[in-house]
Enzyme design. Structure first.
Site, PDB file in Angstrom:
ATOM      1  N   LYS A   1     -11.532  -4.081  -4.507  1.00 14.73           N
ATOM      2  CA  LYS A   1     -12.561  -3.059  -4.692  1.00 14.73           C
ATOM      3  C   LYS A   1     -11.962  -1.678  -4.895  1.00 14.73           C
ATOM      4  O   LYS A   1     -12.614  -0.777  -5.373  1.00 14.73           O
ATOM      5  CB  LYS A   1     -13.561  -3.061  -3.545  1.00 14.73           C
ATOM      6  CG  LYS A   1     -12.973  -2.858  -2.151  1.00 14.73           C
ATOM      7  CD  LYS A   1     -14.096  -2.836  -1.140  1.00 14.73           C
ATOM      8  CE  LYS A   1     -13.772  -3.400   0.228  1.00 14.73           C
ATOM      9  NZ  LYS A   1     -12.539  -3.015   0.885  1.00 14.73           N
TER      10      LYS A   1
ATOM     11  N   LYS B   1      -4.923  -9.898  -7.035  1.00  7.36           N
ATOM     12  CA  LYS B   1      -6.221 -10.105  -6.395  1.00  7.36           C
ATOM     13  C   LYS B   1      -7.264  -9.102  -6.900  1.00  7.36           C
ATOM     14  O   LYS B   1      -6.928  -7.948  -7.126  1.00  7.36           O
ATOM     15  CB  LYS B   1      -6.023  -9.908  -4.885  1.00  7.36           C
ATOM     16  CG  LYS B   1      -7.100 -10.482  -4.021  1.00  7.36           C
ATOM     17  CD  LYS B   1      -6.903 -10.099  -2.561  1.00  7.36           C
ATOM     18  CE  LYS B   1      -7.427  -8.709  -2.282  1.00  7.36           C
ATOM     19  NZ  LYS B   1      -7.658  -8.385  -0.870  1.00  7.36           N
TER      20      LYS B   1
ATOM     21  N   LYS C   1       0.831  -1.215   0.000  1.00  6.30           N
ATOM     22  CA  LYS C   1       0.000   0.000   0.000  1.00  6.30           C
ATOM     23  C   LYS C   1       0.857   1.252   0.000  1.00  6.30           C
ATOM     24  O   LYS C   1       0.491   2.248  -0.607  1.00  6.30           O
ATOM     25  CB  LYS C   1      -1.001  -0.006   1.165  1.00  6.30           C
ATOM     26  CG  LYS C   1      -2.050  -1.093   0.978  1.00  6.30           C
ATOM     27  CD  LYS C   1      -3.380  -0.816   1.631  1.00  6.30           C
ATOM     28  CE  LYS C   1      -4.387  -1.856   1.150  1.00  6.30           C
ATOM     29  NZ  LYS C   1      -5.661  -1.862   1.829  1.00  6.30           N
TER      30      LYS C   1
HETATM   31  P1  ATP Z   1      -8.975  -3.266  -0.706  1.00  2.00           P
HETATM   32  O1  ATP Z   1     -10.006  -2.201  -0.513  1.00  2.00           O
HETATM   33  O2  ATP Z   1      -7.580  -2.815  -0.459  1.00  2.00           O
HETATM   34  O3  ATP Z   1      -9.143  -4.028  -1.971  1.00  2.00           O
HETATM   35  P2  ATP Z   1      -9.798  -5.674   0.447  1.00  2.00           P
HETATM   36  O4  ATP Z   1     -11.038  -5.666  -0.354  1.00  2.00           O
HETATM   37  O5  ATP Z   1      -8.755  -6.664   0.175  1.00  2.00           O
HETATM   38  O6  ATP Z   1      -9.210  -4.220   0.467  1.00  2.00           O
HETATM   39  P3  ATP Z   1     -11.318  -5.982   2.792  1.00  2.00           P
HETATM   40  O7  ATP Z   1     -12.448  -5.320   2.171  1.00  2.00           O
HETATM   41  O8  ATP Z   1     -11.074  -5.573   4.168  1.00  2.00           O
HETATM   42  O9  ATP Z   1     -10.042  -5.764   1.983  1.00  2.00           O
HETATM   43  O10 ATP Z   1     -11.459  -7.562   2.677  1.00  2.00           O
HETATM   44  C1  ATP Z   1     -12.309  -8.266   3.519  1.00  2.00           C
HETATM   45  C2  ATP Z   1     -12.203  -9.752   3.351  1.00  2.00           C
HETATM   46  O11 ATP Z   1     -12.547 -10.155   2.048  1.00  2.00           O
HETATM   47  C3  ATP Z   1     -10.789 -10.238   3.617  1.00  2.00           C
HETATM   48  O12 ATP Z   1     -10.798 -11.424   4.353  1.00  2.00           O
HETATM   49  C4  ATP Z   1     -10.246 -10.426   2.243  1.00  2.00           C
HETATM   50  O13 ATP Z   1      -9.190 -11.292   2.171  1.00  2.00           O
HETATM   51  C5  ATP Z   1     -11.501 -10.909   1.494  1.00  2.00           C
HETATM   52  N1  ATP Z   1     -11.333 -10.594   0.103  1.00  2.00           N
HETATM   53  C6  ATP Z   1     -11.217  -9.364  -0.442  1.00  2.00           C
HETATM   54  N2  ATP Z   1     -10.996  -9.458  -1.768  1.00  2.00           N
HETATM   55  C7  ATP Z   1     -10.970 -10.797  -2.047  1.00  2.00           C
HETATM   56  C8  ATP Z   1     -10.743 -11.559  -3.244  1.00  2.00           C
HETATM   57  N3  ATP Z   1     -10.485 -10.963  -4.389  1.00  2.00           N
HETATM   58  N4  ATP Z   1     -10.794 -12.895  -3.169  1.00  2.00           N
HETATM   59  C9  ATP Z   1     -11.054 -13.498  -2.009  1.00  2.00           C
HETATM   60  N5  ATP Z   1     -11.255 -12.862  -0.847  1.00  2.00           N
HETATM   61  C10 ATP Z   1     -11.204 -11.523  -0.863  1.00  2.00           C
END
Ligand code: ATP
Ligand code: LTN
Length: 334
Positions: A201, A198, A116
């Site tokens: 969002k 990955k 990040k």
């Molecule tokens: P960012 O906003 O940086 O993308 P994020 O979406 O990874 O953040 P969170 O929204 O806090 O972070 O994620 C919540 C949960 O959902 C976590 O356990 C994360 O690992 C899971 N998650 C998020 N994106 C994925 C994905 N693409 N595949 C599987 N699990 C996910």
């Protein structure tokens, strides 16, 4: 709700954007199954989300939407405690204490911090650095046994375990040592535009994500345009065919059909046919979640009631742990 013998799980999602199919596959789908067996705490991690700059009105809106999506995906407030992190002040309070047990070097090794801060050199704030300590507090306050997370959070869980052990060793048994719970399939749904990273969002390219509020047409189009390899065989091979393997994972999660049977189903067919089929099954999977979400968002008062009730339940448990911690470190308690 207060069944003392059940094991405890806790997890959270940041309200930093609209949730994607990655959250449904990697988190919510499992949370819904787990809530029947475990005493479950599910939170919207708004304190975590401000480590990146948020527009206040949008943050408020996203927080409510995230809560609505939890419910739409099947989280049942009669079975689970559903709450907003900032409604339970003990999270920040415990984080301060745990900060004093955390090494600078330990935090510097966290890959999420490194990623990040590389991606956002303009805002490498101290909160981003100590983010994992707040996450440890989330988990340890509820004496969680298991923490369902995606693969990317494993390192944060390891730090949580170390902090808990360190505190217990310094004083006496205070925290339960939690274990990560990582689903075998779906813990890393990849970006549709770059299947080696990955699906996230906060990705700037909206075509890389399927959002849970995308219409069927949008879903089908995004999958049609997703990046795959140049041969034409539907075969599961994450290393060499990451795009196709990702789409197979989505197909499997949406339908329950095994990887082997998916391969058989599409022998001799081109990627065009496969992508259309994936688009259709994924759209069918999301449709009821989206409809329920829209319904819930129409009744904000009910949603507010659910979240207020969740916060009260969470505070009771969190207070017990924080009180113990404050006593042990030597704060005066009247
Ligand atoms: P960012 O906003 O940086 O993308 P994020 O979406 O990874 O953040 P969170 O929204 O806090 O972070 O994620 C919540 C949960 O959902 C976590 O356990 C994360 O690992 C899971 N998650 C998020 N994106 C994925 C994905 N693409 N595949 C599987 N699990 C996910
Ligand atoms: N850091 C997590 C979100 C999160 C979390 C938690 C997950 C915050 N607190 C406690 C499990 C337990 C993320 O970014 N995915």
């Amino acid at each position: 709700m207060e069944s003392e013998n059940r094991k405890v799980i806790l997890s959270g999602i940041q309200p930093s954007g609209i949730l994607t199919i990655g959250h449904l596959a990697g988190a919510l789908k499992n949370w819904v199954d787990l809530q029947t067996q475990f005493q479950s705490y599910y939170m919207i991690a708004d304190l975590h989300s401000i480590t990146a700059r948020q527009v206040p009105a949008e943050l408020r809106q996203r927080t409510m939407e995230t809560a609505a999506l939890f419910l739409a995906a099947g989280i049942d407030p009669d079975k689970s405690v559903l709450f907003i992190q900032s409604h339970v002040p003990q999270h920040s309070q415990l984080a301060w204490v745990l900060n004093t047990f955390t090494g600078f070097g330990e935090l510097g090794r966290m890959t999420q911090f490194k990623d990040k801060s590389e991606r956002h050199p303009e805002n490498i704030n101290a909160g981003l650095f100590t983010y994992p300590v707040l996450m440890a507090s989330d988990i340890l306050l509820y004496q969680a046994d298991l923490v369902p997370v995606g693969e990317d959070q494993k390192q944060h869980l390891e730090l949580t375990r170390n902090l808990a052990q360190r505190f217990n060793f310094n004083y006496s048994d205070t925290f339960k040592i939690p274990e990560p719970y990582i689903p075998k399939i779906g813990s890393r749904i990849m970006s549709l535009q770059n299947p080696n990273v990955k699906m996230s969002k906060s990705d700037e390219n909206v075509n890389s994500c399927i959002f849970l509020n995308d219409t069927n047409e949008v879903i089908i189009n995004k999958i049609k345009r997703s990046v795959t390899d140049s041969d034409a065989e539907v075969r599961f091979d994450e290393e060499n065919k990451s795009g196709i393997s990702n789409l197979m994972t989505l197909y499997h999660l949406a339908t329950g059909v095994s990887f082997e049977d998916i391969e058989k189903l599409f022998v001799g067919k081109g990627y065009g046919d496969f992508k259309l089929a994936v688009g259709n099954v994924v759209a069918d999977w999301i449709l009821p979640v989206r409809e329920k979400f829209n319904e819930i968002m129409k009744d904000k008062n009910r949603l507010k009631e659910v979240l207020e009730y969740g916060a009260i339940q969470a505070q009771k448990v969190a207070y017990k742990t924080l009180d113990k911690v404050y006593k042990k470190v030597g704060f005066v308690r009247f």
